[in-house]
Design a protein around this motif. Structure first.
Motif, short mmCIF file in Angstrom:
data_model
loop_
_atom_site.label_atom_id
_atom_site.label_comp_id
_atom_site.label_asym_id
_atom_site.label_seq_id
_atom_site.Cartn_x
_atom_site.Cartn_y
_atom_site.Cartn_z
N UNK A 1 0.85 -1.20 0.00
CA UNK A 1 0.00 0.00 0.00
C UNK A 1 0.89 1.25 0.00
N UNK A 2 0.58 2.27 -0.78
CA UNK A 2 -0.69 2.59 -1.43
C UNK A 2 -0.91 1.97 -2.80
N UNK A 3 -0.03 1.09 -3.27
CA UNK A 3 -0.28 0.42 -4.54
C UNK A 3 -1.53 -0.45 -4.40
N UNK A 4 -2.33 -0.58 -5.44
CA UNK A 4 -3.56 -1.39 -5.37
C UNK A 4 -3.31 -2.90 -5.24
N UNK A 5 -2.07 -3.35 -5.44
CA UNK A 5 -1.81 -4.79 -5.48
C UNK A 5 -2.34 -5.56 -4.27
N UNK A 6 -2.16 -5.09 -3.02
CA UNK A 6 -2.65 -5.88 -1.90
C UNK A 6 -4.16 -6.16 -1.96
N UNK A 7 -4.96 -5.16 -2.29
CA UNK A 7 -6.40 -5.37 -2.34
C UNK A 7 -6.82 -6.17 -3.57
N UNK A 8 -6.14 -5.99 -4.68
CA UNK A 8 -6.41 -6.82 -5.85
C UNK A 8 -6.10 -8.28 -5.54
N UNK A 9 -5.02 -8.51 -4.80
CA UNK A 9 -4.65 -9.87 -4.40
C UNK A 9 -5.68 -10.45 -3.44
N UNK A 10 -6.15 -9.63 -2.48
CA UNK A 10 -7.17 -10.09 -1.55
C UNK A 10 -8.44 -10.52 -2.26
N UNK A 11 -8.89 -9.72 -3.21
CA UNK A 11 -10.08 -10.07 -3.97
C UNK A 11 -9.87 -11.37 -4.75
N UNK A 12 -8.70 -11.50 -5.37
CA UNK A 12 -8.40 -12.71 -6.14
C UNK A 12 -8.43 -13.96 -5.26
N UNK A 13 -7.96 -13.84 -4.02
CA UNK A 13 -7.96 -14.99 -3.13
C UNK A 13 -9.37 -15.39 -2.69
N UNK A 14 -10.30 -14.45 -2.81
CA UNK A 14 -11.70 -14.78 -2.56
C UNK A 14 -12.40 -15.22 -3.85
N UNK A 15 -11.67 -15.18 -4.95
CA UNK A 15 -12.25 -15.54 -6.24
C UNK A 15 -13.16 -14.45 -6.79
N UNK A 16 -12.88 -13.19 -6.44
CA UNK A 16 -13.76 -12.09 -6.79
C UNK A 16 -13.02 -10.99 -7.54
N UNK A 17 -13.78 -10.19 -8.24
CA UNK A 17 -13.28 -8.95 -8.83
C UNK A 17 -13.23 -7.90 -7.73
N UNK A 18 -12.17 -7.09 -7.63
CA UNK A 18 -12.12 -6.05 -6.59
C UNK A 18 -13.34 -5.12 -6.61
N UNK A 19 -13.92 -4.91 -7.78
CA UNK A 19 -15.08 -4.02 -7.89
C UNK A 19 -16.31 -4.58 -7.19
N UNK A 20 -16.29 -5.88 -6.85
CA UNK A 20 -17.42 -6.49 -6.14
C UNK A 20 -17.11 -6.63 -4.65
N UNK A 21 -16.06 -5.95 -4.17
CA UNK A 21 -15.64 -6.07 -2.77
C UNK A 21 -15.82 -4.77 -1.99
N UNK A 22 -16.19 -4.92 -0.73
CA UNK A 22 -16.27 -3.83 0.22
C UNK A 22 -14.98 -3.83 1.03
N UNK A 23 -14.25 -2.73 1.03
CA UNK A 23 -12.99 -2.62 1.76
C UNK A 23 -13.14 -1.66 2.93
N UNK A 24 -12.49 -1.99 4.04
CA UNK A 24 -12.49 -1.12 5.22
C UNK A 24 -11.05 -0.83 5.59
N UNK A 25 -10.71 0.45 5.69
CA UNK A 25 -9.33 0.89 5.92
C UNK A 25 -9.32 2.07 6.89
#
Length: 221
Positions: free
Chosen positions: A138-162
């Protein structure tokens, strides 16, 4: 209550420190103890908040002592007597998720994340994204893109809390619907232009739906 999103979401990505757990006091103790061990200046909070430890260590420790410095910080940060507590509303919010998939996206290492979640009584998800799982923190998007991928989801379908500017930029940059939480009014002011919504914590935030699609409802006032 007001809906944060109109398009249904499918998963949740949580930051850890300052979002799921209140660890600020202990983190300050760990970093100052680490700096004393190394004989270096304690990195200021504004240079550390939301960033991977390895990036910070590289700025403040001699290159030839990097491995020792990294291991020493992890030793301090995984102490079993660490006074770690859950942030307000966290247990209630996680309980609402039911079978909705969620994970933790943190700049901490896995041992540190495991220790802090256990200390706060927060369930440990089946998979997490920690410092060693990404090449750009962070602040690169890679960590959250990776998190979504591990859930089998597109990041655009995820709710993030920071809670940190670097983390909010990472989550929004990945395409997540992002809630920033901070108990400090000045930080909420800083985060307001960056996140989709800003609150002091997760108290009163409701989940409307299930794993087939859900909305996030925010308390008003």
């Amino acid at each position: 209550m007001g809906a944060l999103n109109e398009t249904p979401l499918l998963g949740v990505l949580f930051d850890m420190d300052g979002t799921l757990v209140d660890s600020t006091e202990f983190i300050e103790f760990a970093w100052s103890s680490w700096a004393r061990d190394l004989g270096v200046e304690t990195p200021p909070l504004e240079r550390r908040h939301g960033r991977p430890a390895r990036d910070i260590i590289a700025e403040f420790a001699p290159p030839e002592r990097f491995d020792y410095a990294f291991d020493r910080l992890e030793w301090w940060e995984t102490r079993p007597d660490a006074p770690i507590t859950p942030r307000p509303g966290v247990h209630d919010f996680i309980a609402q998720l039911g079978d909705i998939p969620w994970t933790v996206v943190t700049s901490a290492t896995y041992p540190v994340a495991l220790a802090r979640l256990n200390a706060a009584g927060i369930p440990v998800p089946d998979t997490m994204v920690t410092a060693r799982d990404v090449t750009r923190g962070k602040p690169d998007p890679e960590p959250f893109a990776t998190g979504a991928a591990r859930l089998g989801l597109d990041p655009a379908t995820c709710f993030a809390v920071e809670d940190a500017e670097a983390g909010v930029r990472a989550a929004v940059g990945a395409g997540c619907v992002t809630l920033a939480t901070s108990s400090i009014a000045s930080e909420r002011t800083l985060l307001t232009p960056l996140a989709h919504a800003v609150l002091p914590d997760l108290r009163g935030v409701r989940v409307d739906g299930d794993r087939t699609g859900f909305r996030i409802l925010l308390p008003q006032g």
